[in-house]
Design an enzyme around this catalytic site. Sequence first.
Site, PDB file in Angstrom:
ATOM      1  N   ARG A  93       0.818  -1.089   0.166  1.00  0.00           N
ATOM      2  CA  ARG A  93       0.084  -0.015  -0.056  1.00  0.00           C
ATOM      3  C   ARG A  93       0.988   1.085  -0.012  1.00  0.00           C
ATOM      4  NH1 ARG A  93      -1.758   1.930   4.542  1.00  0.00           N
ATOM      5  NH2 ARG A  93      -2.282   0.070   5.611  1.00  0.00           N
ATOM      6  N   TYR A 137     -16.803  15.128 -17.191  1.00  0.00           N
ATOM      7  CA  TYR A 137     -17.146  13.721 -17.072  1.00  0.00           C
ATOM      8  C   TYR A 137     -18.246  13.454 -16.158  1.00  0.00           C
ATOM      9  CZ  TYR A 137     -16.540   8.541 -16.397  1.00  0.00           C
ATOM     10  OH  TYR A 137     -16.909   7.231 -16.197  1.00  0.00           O
ATOM     11  N   ASP A 149      -8.066  17.477 -15.725  1.00  0.00           N
ATOM     12  CA  ASP A 149      -8.297  16.068 -16.089  1.00  0.00           C
ATOM     13  C   ASP A 149      -7.704  15.836 -17.639  1.00  0.00           C
ATOM     14  OD1 ASP A 149      -9.085  13.478 -17.082  1.00  0.00           O
ATOM     15  OD2 ASP A 149     -10.988  13.601 -15.545  1.00  0.00           O
ATOM     16  N   LYS A 202      -8.098   4.728 -19.970  1.00  0.00           N
ATOM     17  CA  LYS A 202      -8.413   5.159 -21.652  1.00  0.00           C
ATOM     18  C   LYS A 202      -7.251   4.936 -22.418  1.00  0.00           C
ATOM     19  CE  LYS A 202     -12.260   5.575 -19.462  1.00  0.00           C
ATOM     20  NZ  LYS A 202     -12.672   6.949 -18.931  1.00  0.00           N
TER      21      LYS A 202
HETATM   22  C1  LIG Z   1     -13.214   7.471 -17.794  1.00  0.00           C
HETATM   23  C2  LIG Z   1     -13.066   8.884 -17.283  1.00  0.00           C
HETATM   24  C3  LIG Z   1     -13.061   9.210 -15.898  1.00  0.00           C
HETATM   25  C4  LIG Z   1     -13.007   8.129 -14.885  1.00  0.00           C
HETATM   26  O1  LIG Z   1     -12.296   7.162 -15.068  1.00  0.00           O
HETATM   27  P1  LIG Z   1     -12.645   5.412 -14.624  1.00  0.00           P
HETATM   28  O2  LIG Z   1     -11.026   4.858 -14.660  1.00  0.00           O
HETATM   29  O3  LIG Z   1     -13.392   5.096 -15.240  1.00  0.00           O
HETATM   30  O4  LIG Z   1     -12.751   5.674 -13.073  1.00  0.00           O
HETATM   31  C5  LIG Z   1     -12.456  10.447 -15.375  1.00  0.00           C
HETATM   32  N1  LIG Z   1     -12.492  11.319 -16.447  1.00  0.00           N
HETATM   33  C6  LIG Z   1     -12.741  11.299 -17.519  1.00  0.00           C
HETATM   34  C7  LIG Z   1     -12.431  12.324 -18.589  1.00  0.00           C
HETATM   35  C8  LIG Z   1     -12.997  10.030 -18.091  1.00  0.00           C
HETATM   36  O5  LIG Z   1     -13.068   9.641 -19.398  1.00  0.00           O
END
Ligand SMILES: *Cc1c(COP(=O)(O)O)cnc(C)c1O
Length: 419
Positions: free
Chosen positions: A87, A139, A211, A236
């Site tokens: 952790r 998001y 983000d 992603k």
């Molecule tokens: C998918 C996504 C998230 C969340 O991510 P997870 O890995 O699904 O928890 C946050 N911000 C954006 C822009 C995303 O496309």
Amino acid sequence: MGSLFRYGNRFLESHRMKNRIFRMNRHFRGYKTINRKGHSCMSFQTDTIHAGVAPDKAYGAIMTPIYQSSTFVFEDVGKHRGFDYTRSGNPTRKALEDNLAALEGCSCAVAVTTGMSAVATVMHLFQSGDEVICTDDCYGGTARLLSTIEEHFNIRIHFISLRDADGIKAHINEKTKAVWIETPSNPLLNLIDIAAVTAIAREHQLLSIVDNTFLSPYFQQPFRLGADIVVHSTTKYLNGHSDVVGGAILSNEPGLDQRLKYLVNALGTCAQPFDCWLVLRGIKTLVPRMKEHERNARIVADFLDGHPRVRRVFYPGLATHPQHELAKRQQRGFGGMVSFELDGGGAEIEHLLRSTRLFALAESLGGVESLIEHPATMSHASMDREHRLAAGINDSVIRLSVGIEDPDDLVADLRQALA
Ligand SMILES: *Cc1c(COP(=O)(O)O)cnc(C)c1O
């Protein structure tokens, strides 16, 4: 430590001065990854493969081993070899973190379980009574989590449009601590001028959080544009193969770096070794994948733009996109996401979603395979209808995550589905 902000404005001001100097240094070194710890000064593409990765000391394995171990044996009383408990730290995770820090050009990365856990962890920088300004075009999961935090923990969130940077000034008061930016937005690919918003944030001693999931550090580097913290859903493009969920938090100031590491360890939001290994492996092909995603997305956007059944195409790479000039200025490329408005209602939408053979009907994005989805009933179904329509996401909007298949096959698939 009660709060990051106990030192008040002087603390933030001194870290910003330091950051500015490092940003300038990076600027003059061109498009290379460089960070304060001197992790690397190789080109971005070389760093995707090598940064943070050294041949394994035990057997010389060229690939980073998966240290699937919860605990590590001490060499002697009070003496371990850098890791004691997974952790708090793990060699596989550290390799990914060093790699990510080199790619974003910053001093610290922490790998966490998902993109959402990155958001949740960052929000622990704040305390009851604080206020945060957030793009209203973020998001859906981020909007849902921030609203829950607002309800439960008395941290006020102002969801506003950040497309006009000056508009944020009206929402800043002495309780405001941060501004949350996400660009390009999902699914309409609206942009926020990162440099303009972070300049205002800096003036008011606010943290700027970006983000950067939609473009990856290959196409956009927020630290160069004034960001203090960058978050990713590595699920992603960074991983890129639709076989793991993961997240990351990056920062470039010693006080923040330490606080974020502390929070990840305290909350237990750290990513697992096998997941880190998968993301690290995915990143090795980030550059060729992003180039292919973009090439295909442009071809698909051009095809849709000329199709009689398509009312409107949303893609920052099209000269007709209202923020095309901003996209050229702050991004290195336009990315692989394309949305469009079909000329038709429910029945036509359903027919199209059932008719593609290559574009799979699925949520998520950024993988090598192409996906099609309907925001109104899928990714944005949790948004109430009024809010969704006000944001311009009507029932005829379709979102594509354009993969890296042969573009002729992708266009042929859309042509037959639209026929
Ligand atoms: C998918 C996504 C998230 C969340 O991510 P997870 O890995 O699904 O928890 C946050 N911000 C954006 C822009 C995303 O496309």
